[in-house]
Scaffold this active site. Structure first.
Site, PDB file in Angstrom:
ATOM      1  N   CYS A 190       0.834  -1.207   0.000  1.00  0.00           N
ATOM      2  CA  CYS A 190       0.000   0.000   0.000  1.00  0.00           C
ATOM      3  C   CYS A 190       0.872   1.263   0.000  1.00  0.00           C
ATOM      4  CB  CYS A 190      -0.909  -0.008   1.229  1.00  0.00           C
ATOM      5  SG  CYS A 190      -2.012   1.416   1.288  1.00  0.00           S
ATOM      6  N   CYS A 206       0.563   4.539   6.975  1.00  0.00           N
ATOM      7  CA  CYS A 206      -0.050   4.418   8.304  1.00  0.00           C
ATOM      8  C   CYS A 206       0.914   3.678   9.245  1.00  0.00           C
ATOM      9  CB  CYS A 206      -1.373   3.680   8.218  1.00  0.00           C
ATOM     10  SG  CYS A 206      -2.432   4.358   6.926  1.00  0.00           S
ATOM     11  N   CYS A 239       0.461  -0.092  10.335  1.00  0.00           N
ATOM     12  CA  CYS A 239      -0.050  -1.093   9.394  1.00  0.00           C
ATOM     13  C   CYS A 239       1.035  -1.947   8.752  1.00  0.00           C
ATOM     14  CB  CYS A 239      -0.873  -0.400   8.312  1.00  0.00           C
ATOM     15  SG  CYS A 239      -1.681  -1.572   7.209  1.00  0.00           S
ATOM     16  N   CYS A 293     -16.677  -8.836   5.484  1.00  0.00           N
ATOM     17  CA  CYS A 293     -15.972  -7.567   5.276  1.00  0.00           C
ATOM     18  C   CYS A 293     -14.725  -7.818   4.441  1.00  0.00           C
ATOM     19  CB  CYS A 293     -15.541  -6.970   6.606  1.00  0.00           C
ATOM     20  SG  CYS A 293     -16.854  -6.889   7.818  1.00  0.00           S
ATOM     21  N   CYS A 331     -19.527  -5.716   3.395  1.00  0.00           N
ATOM     22  CA  CYS A 331     -18.781  -4.522   3.794  1.00  0.00           C
ATOM     23  C   CYS A 331     -17.486  -4.508   2.998  1.00  0.00           C
ATOM     24  CB  CYS A 331     -18.486  -4.552   5.292  1.00  0.00           C
ATOM     25  SG  CYS A 331     -17.562  -3.090   5.848  1.00  0.00           S
ATOM     26  N   CYS A 353     -19.305   2.244   8.436  1.00  0.00           N
ATOM     27  CA  CYS A 353     -18.588   1.581   9.525  1.00  0.00           C
ATOM     28  C   CYS A 353     -17.338   2.414   9.745  1.00  0.00           C
ATOM     29  CB  CYS A 353     -18.238   0.156   9.124  1.00  0.00           C
ATOM     30  SG  CYS A 353     -17.133  -0.671  10.282  1.00  0.00           S
ATOM     31  N   ARG A 380     -18.070  -2.352  17.626  1.00  0.00           N
ATOM     32  CA  ARG A 380     -17.334  -3.617  17.400  1.00  0.00           C
ATOM     33  C   ARG A 380     -16.010  -3.646  18.135  1.00  0.00           C
ATOM     34  NH1 ARG A 380     -16.746  -4.214  11.788  1.00  0.00           N
ATOM     35  NH2 ARG A 380     -18.992  -4.291  11.920  1.00  0.00           N
TER      36      ARG A 380
HETATM   37  N1  SAM Z   1      -6.660   0.560   3.223  1.00  0.00           N
HETATM   38  C1  SAM Z   1      -7.927   0.767   3.771  1.00  0.00           C
HETATM   39  C2  SAM Z   1      -7.964   1.900   4.755  1.00  0.00           C
HETATM   40  O1  SAM Z   1      -6.965   2.212   5.378  1.00  0.00           O
HETATM   41  O2  SAM Z   1      -9.031   2.490   4.932  1.00  0.00           O
HETATM   42  C3  SAM Z   1      -8.564  -0.447   4.390  1.00  0.00           C
HETATM   43  C4  SAM Z   1      -7.784  -1.409   5.216  1.00  0.00           C
HETATM   44  S1  SAM Z   1      -7.132  -0.828   6.747  1.00  0.00           S
HETATM   45  C5  SAM Z   1      -6.094  -2.175   7.182  1.00  0.00           C
HETATM   46  C6  SAM Z   1      -8.496  -0.884   7.884  1.00  0.00           C
HETATM   47  C7  SAM Z   1      -8.268  -0.454   9.307  1.00  0.00           C
HETATM   48  O3  SAM Z   1      -7.623  -1.491  10.037  1.00  0.00           O
HETATM   49  C8  SAM Z   1      -7.401   0.744   9.583  1.00  0.00           C
HETATM   50  O4  SAM Z   1      -8.081   1.948   9.373  1.00  0.00           O
HETATM   51  C9  SAM Z   1      -7.032   0.555  11.033  1.00  0.00           C
HETATM   52  O5  SAM Z   1      -7.962   1.211  11.872  1.00  0.00           O
HETATM   53  C10 SAM Z   1      -7.120  -0.953  11.228  1.00  0.00           C
HETATM   54  N2  SAM Z   1      -5.787  -1.526  11.485  1.00  0.00           N
HETATM   55  C11 SAM Z   1      -4.819  -1.723  10.579  1.00  0.00           C
HETATM   56  N3  SAM Z   1      -3.708  -2.230  11.160  1.00  0.00           N
HETATM   57  C12 SAM Z   1      -3.980  -2.352  12.479  1.00  0.00           C
HETATM   58  C13 SAM Z   1      -3.226  -2.794  13.608  1.00  0.00           C
HETATM   59  N4  SAM Z   1      -1.979  -3.191  13.517  1.00  0.00           N
HETATM   60  N5  SAM Z   1      -3.838  -2.813  14.814  1.00  0.00           N
HETATM   61  C14 SAM Z   1      -5.113  -2.390  14.940  1.00  0.00           C
HETATM   62  N6  SAM Z   1      -5.866  -1.955  13.905  1.00  0.00           N
HETATM   63  C15 SAM Z   1      -5.308  -1.922  12.697  1.00  0.00           C
HETATM   64 FE1  SF4 Z   2      -2.801   1.174   3.431  1.00  0.00          FE
HETATM   65 FE2  SF4 Z   2      -2.726  -0.042   5.785  1.00  0.00          FE
HETATM   66 FE3  SF4 Z   2      -3.042   2.582   5.685  1.00  0.00          FE
HETATM   67 FE4  SF4 Z   2      -5.053   0.962   4.857  1.00  0.00          FE
HETATM   68  S1  SF4 Z   2      -4.246   1.136   6.936  1.00  0.00           S
HETATM   69  S2  SF4 Z   2      -4.296   2.799   3.826  1.00  0.00           S
HETATM   70  S3  SF4 Z   2      -3.850  -0.735   4.007  1.00  0.00           S
HETATM   71  S4  SF4 Z   2      -1.233   1.436   5.000  1.00  0.00           S
END
Ligand code: SAM
Ligand code: SF4
Ligand code: DTB
Length: 364
Positions: A87, A91, A94, A131, A162, A222, A300
């Site tokens: 990606c 973040c 992530c 989802c 979702c 959501c 949730r």
């Molecule tokens: N890329 C898309 C986005 O960011 O909207 C969808 C997937 S993203 C992985 C969905 C959500 O998962 C993130 O917004 C975050 O809140 C949660 N998430 C991701 N990594 C995480 C982690 N290590 N621990 C807890 N929540 C996490």
């Molecule tokens: Fe990309 Fe992860 Fe951020 Fe979603 S949470 S936008 S998958 S880096």
């Protein structure tokens, strides 16, 4: 049938303690009527919820919960990563960001048949909602027909759908709505003030814009975030306040506990430090505040359950959490698993929600 009808006697306000029972500290943060749906929460009111004595906060949250939801019913949702890793966003939490060296193997968008197979397994395991998540900044227009096919196929199995695909423009949101998408997950993740410590490749306003497009397309929202990212109590207040003051509350509010992942900036920074594990009571406070501030939403208990004690999860259910992700995998990390959840549900006397969610019933 409304939930109030399903629970005669548990109308909002019916089990309120007397105002002033706890002295001066009790009144601030009190909704005009317990369980009233409001989008004009002030930050001071939300902070006052967090500042309540823990047992008082829990009592109030449980009271609001019972006014709108069956307290023994928990919604089961299943996640599938339909496009993993690589990606372009950064973040800090992530595993899927191309900016971090987490060793995760990036994959292409899954084919529709494999997605439908996974959905069928989720349905067999008793899930209500499927989802699907993609590690995108936003989908390309050329991806939309395939995504639409997944939505139609999963819906045809009788599952709620979702998607979480990153930012959407108005046309993309409309296309997903036309394909019949039930929910779009798009998280605010933290307070507006803390957001740029978490992600630098987009803004809070970008997230709000996508949420508005999703709403305009008639798709349910959501939206939630992560606690335990090194943020302060004030950031947690700001996060719940941001959810509670959206033009309409999200139908689903996700509360994730950070899953610290080696190779991610937040995972590495927080590993082995005293901040590395968020205090369980503080986590439950976030759930309770979200329940009180968004009374009709499904709340949730999301990522982080695998390393959460049964007692903390039980407190979170008491505080108003009424939805979980089931199965042994989230997107890239582990989850509690069906047998652990079956044992927990049996121990706590919980059962799977089969009916409709209150906010969706109210909207129809
Ligand atoms: N890329 C898309 C986005 O960011 O909207 C969808 C997937 S993203 C992985 C969905 C959500 O998962 C993130 O917004 C975050 O809140 C949660 N998430 C991701 N990594 C995480 C982690 N290590 N621990 C807890 N929540 C996490
Ligand atoms: Fe990309 Fe992860 Fe951020 Fe979603 S949470 S936008 S998958 S880096
Ligand atoms: C949400 O708030 N939590 C889910 C879902 N929305 C997409 C994702 C949790 C991901 C946890 C880390 C992982 O498995 O990669």
């Amino acid at each position: 049938m409304t939930d109030t009808l399903r629970h005669p006697g548990l109308v909002p306000g019916s089990t309120e303690p007397q105002a002033g029972a706890l002295g001066e500290g009790w009144m601030p943060g009190r909704a005009r009527h317990e369980g009233e749906v409001r989008t004009d929460w002030t930050r001071d009111e939300v902070r006052a919820l967090f500042d309540l004595p823990f047992t008082e906060l829990l009592f109030r949250a449980a009271t609001v919960h019972r006014a709108h939801h069956a307290p023994d019913e928990v919604q089961l949702c299943t996640l599938l990563s339909i496009k993993t890793g690589g990606c372009p966003e950064d973040c800090g939490y992530c595993s899927q960001s191309a900016h971090h060296g987490t060793g995760l193997k990036a994959t292409k968008l899954m084919d529709v048949r494999s997605v439908l197979q996974a959905a069928a397994q989720a349905k067999d395991a008793g899930s209500q909602r499927f989802c699907m998540g993609a590690a995108w900044r936003s989908p390309k227009d050329r991806d939309i027909p395939k995504i639409a096919e997944m939505i139609r196929g999963v819906k045809a199995m009788g599952l709620e759908t979702c998607m979480t695909l990153g930012m959407l423009d108005a046309d993309q949101a409309r296309a997903l709505g036309e394909a019949g998408l039930d929910y779009y997950n798009h998280n605010l993740d933290s307070s507006p003030e803390y957001y740029d410590r978490v992600t630098s490749t987009r803004t809070y306003q970008d997230r709000l814009d996508t949420l508005a497009h999703v709403r305009d397309a008639g798709v349910s929202v959501c939206c939630g975030g992560i606690v335990g990212m090194g943020e302060t109590r004030e950031d947690r207040v700001g996060f719940v306040h941001a959810l509670a003051t959206l033009p309409r509350h999200p139908e689903s509010v996700t509360v994730n506990a950070l899953v610290p992942i080696r190779g991610t900036p937040l995972g590495d920074m927080l590993a082995d430090t005293p901040m590395g594990k968020l205090d369980d009571i503080e986590f439950v406070r976030v759930v309770a505040a979200a329940r009180i501030a968004c009374p009709m939403s499904m709340v949730r208990l999301s990522a982080g359950r695998e390393s959460m004690s049964e007692a903390t999860q039980a407190l979170a259910f008491l505080a108003g959490a009424n939805s979980i992700f089931t199965g042994d995998k989230l997107l890239t990390t582990g989850n509690a698993g069906d047998s652990a959840d079956a044992a927990l549900f049996a121990k706590l006397g919980l059962k799977a929600l089969e009916g409709e969610e209150p906010m969706r019933v109210a909207a129809e």
